[in-house]
Design an enzyme around this catalytic site. Sequence first.
Site, PDB file in Angstrom:
ATOM      1  N   GLU A   1       0.834  -1.203   0.000  1.00 29.78           N
ATOM      2  CA  GLU A   1       0.000   0.000   0.000  1.00 29.78           C
ATOM      3  C   GLU A   1       0.868   1.252   0.000  1.00 29.78           C
ATOM      4  O   GLU A   1       0.538   2.255  -0.634  1.00 29.78           O
ATOM      5  CB  GLU A   1      -0.903   0.029   1.236  1.00 29.78           C
ATOM      6  CG  GLU A   1      -2.138  -0.810   1.112  1.00 29.78           C
ATOM      7  CD  GLU A   1      -3.116  -0.308   0.064  1.00 29.78           C
ATOM      8  OE1 GLU A   1      -2.904  -0.623  -1.127  1.00 29.78           O
ATOM      9  OE2 GLU A   1      -4.075   0.375   0.429  1.00 29.78           O
TER      10      GLU A   1
ATOM     11  N   THR B   1      -6.238   9.947  -4.550  1.00 27.51           N
ATOM     12  CA  THR B   1      -6.144   9.686  -3.110  1.00 27.51           C
ATOM     13  C   THR B   1      -5.276  10.737  -2.414  1.00 27.51           C
ATOM     14  O   THR B   1      -5.635  11.264  -1.361  1.00 27.51           O
ATOM     15  CB  THR B   1      -5.540   8.286  -2.864  1.00 27.51           C
ATOM     16  OG1 THR B   1      -6.342   7.336  -3.582  1.00 27.51           O
ATOM     17  CG2 THR B   1      -5.543   7.937  -1.399  1.00 27.51           C
TER      18      THR B   1
END
Lengths: 312, 312
Positions: free
Chosen positions: A134, A187
Amino acid sequence: MIRNTQTIRVFAPATVANVSCGFDVFGFAVHEPGDEVFLTLRNTPRVKILSIHGDKGLLSVDPEKNTAGVAAQAFLNAYAPDAGVDIELFKGLPIGSGLGSSAASAAAVLFGLNRLLGHPADGKALLEFGLQSEKSACGSAHGDNVIPSLLGGFILIRSYHPLDIRHLPIPEDLYCTLVFPQVEIETRKARELIPKSIPLETAVRQWGNTAGLAAGFCLSDYDLIARSMEDLIAEPVRATLIPQYHLVTKSAQDAGALGCGISGSGPTVFALSKGKETAQKVREAMRSVYEKSHVSYQTWVSPLNPEGPRIV
Amino acid sequence: MIRNTQTIRVFAPATVANVSCGFDVFGFAVHEPGDEVFLTLRNTPRVKILSIHGDKGLLSVDPEKNTAGVAAQAFLNAYAPDAGVDIELFKGLPIGSGLGSSAASAAAVLFGLNRLLGHPADGKALLEFGLQSEKSACGSAHGDNVIPSLLGGFILIRSYHPLDIRHLPIPEDLYCTLVFPQVEIETRKARELIPKSIPLETAVRQWGNTAGLAAGFCLSDYDLIARSMEDLIAEPVRATLIPQYHLVTKSAQDAGALGCGISGSGPTVFALSKGKETAQKVREAMRSVYEKSHVSYQTWVSPLNPEGPRIV
């Protein structure tokens, strides 16, 4: 020595991070959508992404530029440095939806490789690989997607340093409705909108709500869940990025949803409901808003997913 | 018409507000210490505080300057404007200890008057009177003492506006150790130390902990309770006001406490432990610190108190 016939096909689920008030601390998995990977172990040390389906050409097959490849390489480096893997990636999860698309691909690869290699990694190690992948995808190791995708269920991430997570019980009749309006949200940009510091009074209200949501799940107290789904941190600033956000959430609540919020950094909007029928009504209500406004969208209804990845 | 023989004697318990990470949102009641009031209904509209015992002369018998009197007057104004009450107050709770001294007196009076007058007030109304009396005593209507004193148990105050509270289950074997080092801390000043705004990262950690503590209580997960008892907001600034704070809490944890914190705004330090024996060892460990440093102190050990006020 690995026989090159060792293959596995794995599904890993989409996830809803934050869950309204729980910015960076709550996340849960659903049954659909999700990603699938088809993995073939090889006895040459090379990670290869053979093909990617359903990504509209958006993702790179360069394994260093794809979380599936990054996760695979890290896992093999640790446990089978002489081995390689061929990956076929089937994206059921829309990219940039706020549903943990990169996390699901990584989770599927990690779960599959661990199975193929005879479970060399324990749960904690798998999570660490997930967090690393991630970090490579989003620039920060927020685990509220990859952890529930790997473990399933509703997860409280009490702390990141050290990592401390706890599955919370899922009320039996709880359903999630997802609506993904197809607009692009980065994001990183969505994260930059969040204020760097918050007034004490707001913080107190937020931690009253996170405690309430946790207790609501533990006690199957649907009313408490509903009252606790109030986000004073991310929603006020991120809602502006999502078409018709307030109309969509109002229509969901009018249709009986317990509460709504932004899935991760959006643009997917999620709603929790008691009962499948209500969750489906909520979907119709949310859908009708986007029908009228001519925004392209996708929707899903599913119970929360307690298991995480599974072999297909 | 009230017969002037109607009397009642009521005990209301001390309370621990905040409970480490839960600044302004958590509070619980204990079995001891507590305050007692002896109430006699009169048929003349006048609240009179006949005597106060155990306050070392610190409290006023002027009913307008004493929470017991303020609570009584507000209650009578609402439900029996032609009646009066004589109050004798027995302070078992040290004043300025951070154990909700004024809240316990008010809770005892409200519970007793409600009983004497045939329960005209429902639970919600009683809480509102409690909050009003706290406002008169502390300048702000923080209910994390008076609400658990009135209701007993471990309380989550999810929201103040509107008031939204939830009893959380209490793990069966949970005990509280209290140590009150006799130094003076003014609630208002202790409150002024709390920063008005908080870095996002700190707030996220705090709400991970409040969610963890709530889940720990609901699931009787003692380890989760222990890990969640971390306060990044009040403890770092208020610890400086409490003699030997870090030594006392370290000694408690070394003796087996799950965790420690400041009760309300202090100076009482509380510890939670699994099992009575551990809680008593923890008391000895905390006591020995103050013995060595020649600080006067009082200590108590009790399970959490699920019932609140009771008739004596």
